[in-house]
Design a protein around this motif. Structure first.
Motif, mmCIF file in Angstrom:
data_model
loop_
_atom_site.group_PDB
_atom_site.id
_atom_site.type_symbol
_atom_site.label_atom_id
_atom_site.label_comp_id
_atom_site.label_asym_id
_atom_site.label_seq_id
_atom_site.Cartn_x
_atom_site.Cartn_y
_atom_site.Cartn_z
ATOM 1 N N LEU A 10 0.823 -1.209 0.000
ATOM 2 C CA LEU A 10 0.000 0.000 0.000
ATOM 3 C C LEU A 10 0.855 1.257 0.000
ATOM 4 O O LEU A 10 0.582 2.205 -0.739
ATOM 5 C CB LEU A 10 -0.928 -0.025 1.224
ATOM 6 N N TRP A 11 1.922 1.280 0.852
ATOM 7 C CA TRP A 11 2.768 2.470 0.909
ATOM 8 C C TRP A 11 3.466 2.719 -0.421
ATOM 9 O O TRP A 11 3.544 3.862 -0.890
ATOM 10 C CB TRP A 11 3.806 2.336 2.022
ATOM 11 N N GLN A 12 3.965 1.645 -1.046
ATOM 12 C CA GLN A 12 4.652 1.813 -2.320
ATOM 13 C C GLN A 12 3.719 2.404 -3.378
ATOM 14 O O GLN A 12 4.102 3.296 -4.134
ATOM 15 C CB GLN A 12 5.220 0.473 -2.809
ATOM 16 N N ARG A 13 2.486 1.896 -3.415
ATOM 17 C CA ARG A 13 1.521 2.428 -4.392
ATOM 18 C C ARG A 13 1.192 3.871 -4.083
ATOM 19 O O ARG A 13 1.063 4.703 -4.993
ATOM 20 C CB ARG A 13 0.249 1.574 -4.383
ATOM 21 N N HIS A 14 1.030 4.166 -2.797
ATOM 22 C CA HIS A 14 0.726 5.545 -2.391
ATOM 23 C C HIS A 14 1.860 6.487 -2.793
ATOM 24 O O HIS A 14 1.625 7.543 -3.404
ATOM 25 C CB HIS A 14 0.523 5.584 -0.872
ATOM 26 N N ALA A 15 3.097 6.118 -2.472
ATOM 27 C CA ALA A 15 4.250 6.965 -2.781
ATOM 28 C C ALA A 15 4.453 7.108 -4.284
ATOM 29 O O ALA A 15 4.707 8.213 -4.789
ATOM 30 C CB ALA A 15 5.511 6.385 -2.125
ATOM 31 N N ASP A 16 4.332 5.999 -5.016
ATOM 32 C CA ASP A 16 4.532 6.070 -6.472
ATOM 33 C C ASP A 16 3.474 6.946 -7.131
ATOM 34 O O ASP A 16 3.766 7.689 -8.086
ATOM 35 C CB ASP A 16 4.488 4.657 -7.073
ATOM 36 N N THR A 37 10.278 10.237 0.097
ATOM 37 C CA THR A 37 10.053 11.677 -0.065
ATOM 38 C C THR A 37 8.583 12.035 -0.255
ATOM 39 O O THR A 37 8.220 13.213 -0.176
ATOM 40 C CB THR A 37 10.825 12.205 -1.281
ATOM 41 N N ALA A 38 7.730 11.049 -0.518
ATOM 42 C CA ALA A 38 6.356 11.337 -0.945
ATOM 43 C C ALA A 38 5.594 12.283 -0.013
ATOM 44 O O ALA A 38 4.992 13.263 -0.480
ATOM 45 C CB ALA A 38 5.594 10.026 -1.123
ATOM 46 N N PRO A 39 5.565 12.055 1.321
ATOM 47 C CA PRO A 39 4.817 12.993 2.179
ATOM 48 C C PRO A 39 5.352 14.421 2.113
ATOM 49 O O PRO A 39 4.573 15.385 2.177
ATOM 50 C CB PRO A 39 4.997 12.402 3.586
ATOM 51 N N PHE A 40 6.666 14.551 1.967
ATOM 52 C CA PHE A 40 7.253 15.889 1.935
ATOM 53 C C PHE A 40 7.011 16.571 0.595
ATOM 54 O O PHE A 40 6.924 17.800 0.525
ATOM 55 C CB PHE A 40 8.746 15.789 2.255
#
Length: 395
Positions: free
Chosen positions: A3-9, A315-318
């Motif tokens: 889930l995190w990988q999909r969210h970040a990508d 880096t995704a959240p930032f």
């Protein structure tokens, strides 16, 4: 794929191809840290690194604002190179942006009403006692002044301007005499409430329109008038850094050079501290050197992680926070004011939440930090919603 990988990508795929990811991450880290330290559960229980230094000296919190000023300079240079427009058009757009930032800062300062006091007079106690300077006001002024210098000066002129502004600042702080209301004369002081910068704020802005209203003998503001001069130098440092990164050459070599320059600047600033104290409210030139050195270290680290090693998902959240930094800052400020306005029993909602939930569960200091982290988590949901829909607020 988790889930995190999909969210970040999904977040990273929305970035334009020509964006400098490291800069977006640096901006996001900075605004995240700014919101974190601005919203504790209780101002009585804050860990040392999340507080500003009492006066001379510094903590990690004292690096946040100059980082943002530095990033403004980097972004300015990249934008000017990307959008090739005439100086007149650039100046007009810059003036409008500056006025918007100042207006938003003043709006935040006015956005409070004491709902627990039936005798609260918003006009007298808020409007007529408005604090003129502030974070967004300083960003607006620094941005426009820096833009003026960048549009008409080559890189050597920009470097000389940054040094000259610091020199002019020191000339005023150490060379100009000033008097208090009792006729006592002073010169060359760097005390809380007694410096040339404090005297200037007291004289031109008035004691009712600055942050430290009870400072003696002079009320002053940490985002005051005279300290704006070296703040412009901090912004010019960002411009010169971006200019240097745009020059031909291997990125790995530039990262190494930036790391060495950052370490040298920090060391020199710490040595200089013995003669000219590092001081955020006064924005001393030693503080400019220190914060610029650390900005180089952080930016170089982000470049190494993102562009050399290819570590991007973290880096995704930032990226989400950095893409809407001004919206994030303004909306977080308004939300914090609402929490401090809404009455709950004998207190306000923010204090009630801390006392009844966070403090019992986590203790004094950890509860205060947990409140700030929850505030950030909720803000992330809101900012992520904006990011997914492509709602990027350009000021």
């Amino acid at each position: 794929m988790g889930l995190w990988q999909r969210h970040a990508d999904g977040i990273l795929q929305q970035l334009p191809a020509d964006r400098l990811l490291a800069l977006d991450v640096f901006r996001g880290l900075t605004i995240t840290a700014m919101i974190l330290v601005n919203n504790p559960g209780s101002w009585a229980y804050i860990y040392g690194p999340l507080r500003h230094a009492d006066w001379h000296g510094w903590t990690p919190t004292d690096l946040i604002f100059p980082f943002f000023i530095f990033i403004v300079g980097v972004s300015m240079q990249l934008s000017l190179c990307k959008h090739q427009r005439s100086p007149g058009v650039q100046l007009q757009a810059g003036a409008l942006r500056s006025l918007k930032l100042i207006g938003l800062g003043l709006l935040l300062a006015l956005s409070y009403y004491n709902l627990r006091d039936a005798n609260f007079d918003w006009v007298a106690q808020r409007l007529l006692a408005l604090r003129y300077p502030g974070v967004l006001q300083r960003i607006g002024l620094v941005y426009f002044c820096c833009l003026l210098l960048v549009l008409w000066l080559p890189w050597r002129g920009r470097l000389l301007a940054a040094l000259a502004l610091c020199g002019l600042y020191l000339l005023g702080m150490y060379g100009i005499s000033y008097q208090d209301d009792a006729g006592n004369s002073y010169r060359g002081l760097l005390e809380h409430g007694n410096s040339f910068a404090a005297w200037l704020d007291h004289s031109l802005l008035g004691p009712n329109h600055v942050y430290y209203r009870s400072a003696s003998p002079f009320a002053f503001d940490p985002e005051g008038l005279w300290s704006t001069l070296p703040a412009i130098s901090s912004c010019l440092a960002g411009v010169l850094t971006a200019q240097w990164l745009q020059q031909p050459g291997a990125l790995s070599g530039k990262i190494k050079a930036m790391l060495l320059a950052g370490l040298a600047a920090v060391l020199l600033a710490e040595l200089w501290h013995g003669w000219l104290p590092v001081n955020k409210p006064l924005w001393t030139p030693s503080y400019v050197l220190l914060s610029t050195g650390y900005a180089w270290l952080v930016l170089a680290t982000c470049l190494w992680l993102c562009d050399v090693k290819g570590y991007r998902r973290w880096t995704a959240p930032f990226v989400v926070f950095g893409a809407n930094a001004i919206l994030f800052f303004v909306s977080a400020g308004l939300a914090a004011r609402l929490l401090s306005m809404i009455p709950v029993g004998d207190t306000v909602l923010q204090a009630w939440l801390y006392r009844h939930w966070f403090q019992p569960l986590f203790g004094n200091y950890n509860g205060s930090l947990a409140f700030a982290l929850c505030f950030l988590a909720l803000a992330y949901l809101a900012m992520y919603g904006c990011y997914r829909k492509g709602w990027i607020w350009k000021v």
